[in-house]
Design an enzyme around this catalytic site. Structure first.
Site, PDB file in Angstrom:
ATOM      1  CD  GLU A  32     -12.949   1.186  -3.054  1.00  0.00           C
ATOM      2  OE1 GLU A  32     -12.472   0.132  -3.279  1.00  0.00           O
ATOM      3  OE2 GLU A  32     -12.317   1.345  -1.873  1.00  0.00           O
TER       4      GLU A  32
ATOM      5  NE  ARG B 212      -3.501   2.689   0.464  1.00  0.00           N
ATOM      6  CZ  ARG B 212      -4.232   3.627   1.298  1.00  0.00           C
ATOM      7  NH1 ARG B 212      -2.756   3.914   0.406  1.00  0.00           N
ATOM      8  NH2 ARG B 212      -4.692   4.206   0.852  1.00  0.00           N
TER       9      ARG B 212
ATOM     10  NE  ARG C 259      -4.015  -2.402   2.909  1.00  0.00           N
ATOM     11  CZ  ARG C 259      -4.902  -0.950   2.435  1.00  0.00           C
ATOM     12  NH1 ARG C 259      -5.167  -1.560   1.602  1.00  0.00           N
ATOM     13  NH2 ARG C 259      -5.102  -0.670   3.489  1.00  0.00           N
TER      14      ARG C 259
END
Length: 226
Positions: A65, A57, A107
């Site tokens: 999104e 990330r 992540r």
């Protein structure tokens, strides 16, 4: 050439360097400790998977999104995802892990560069594909990214091309609020804002003011900024 003319030219060059646009995102330079990796697959505009299967990330940014089945596709989300795919998928990158190297979802958090020196996190903000999204435990480059975001907003690039005048789609004047202790802002009346204590309440007359404070939009269902 006279000495006076030479001094004038030198001063002009120095001033030109000082006034260079921060959009030259490669100027941060690739850190020596950065690790090389191959981008196997791009998940969305700010997340990708590298060759060993780790999900990465990008720190300091948030793109609209585009893939979460629980949420609607946000304005400019697909464009951001496609841009990152074209830029990163199947290519080598250089990663510098954050001070906090992983988030609660497992992540890996990283600052990302291309081999040519392009600072990817900054490039996405500068071109309007992402907005600044900072955390206290990974604060590096925050001021730089906010400067890039300010320019992108002023030029109405990418996701900033959508009208932002503090008025909802229904024509109702709205306001935005946040907690002093939070990096998230909400539309007034958003369920996510219910728990903000009065002494910590910040109010913004427009969404631009909220974003310029370094905060990101709320993702609670029912919030206008969703």
């Amino acid at each position: 050439m006279t000495r006076k003319l030479i001094l004038t030219l030198v001063m002009m060059m120095l001033l030109s360097g000082c006034m260079a646009s921060p959009r030259a995102t490669g100027q941060l330079g690739i850190p020596k400790e950065a690790k090389e990796a191959l981008v196997k697959r791009v998940v969305d505009g700010d997340t990708f998977v590298i060759g060993n299967g780790q999900k990465v990330r990008m720190i300091g940014i948030n793109t609209p999104e585009s893939v979460d089945p629980r949420r609607k596709v946000e304005f400019y989300g697909k464009e951001a995802s496609q841009y990152v795919k074209k830029m990163l998928e199947g290519k080598k990158v250089l990663l510098q892990w954050g001070q906090t190297p992983q988030d609660k979802y497992g992540r890996w958090l990283a600052w990302v560069w291309l081999p040519d020196g392009t600072f990817v996190n900054g490039e996405l903000v500068a071109k309007g594909y992402a907005q600044v999204y900072t955390f206290k435990d990974n604060p590096e480059h925050a001021e730089y990214l906010l400067q890039l975001q300010k320019q992108a907003r002023e030029e109405q690039l990418g996701l900033w091309g959508k009208a932002d005048d503090g008025i909802s789609e229904k024509g109702t004047v709205v306001g935005f609020v946040a907690s002093r202790n939070s990096k998230v802002y909400h539309e007034k009346g958003c369920p996510g804002a219910d728990g903000i204590e009065k002494q910590n309440l910040l109010e913004f007359s427009t969404e631009k003011e909220a974003i310029d404070s370094g905060r990101r939009m709320c993702k609670v269902s029912g919030c206008l900024s969703e």
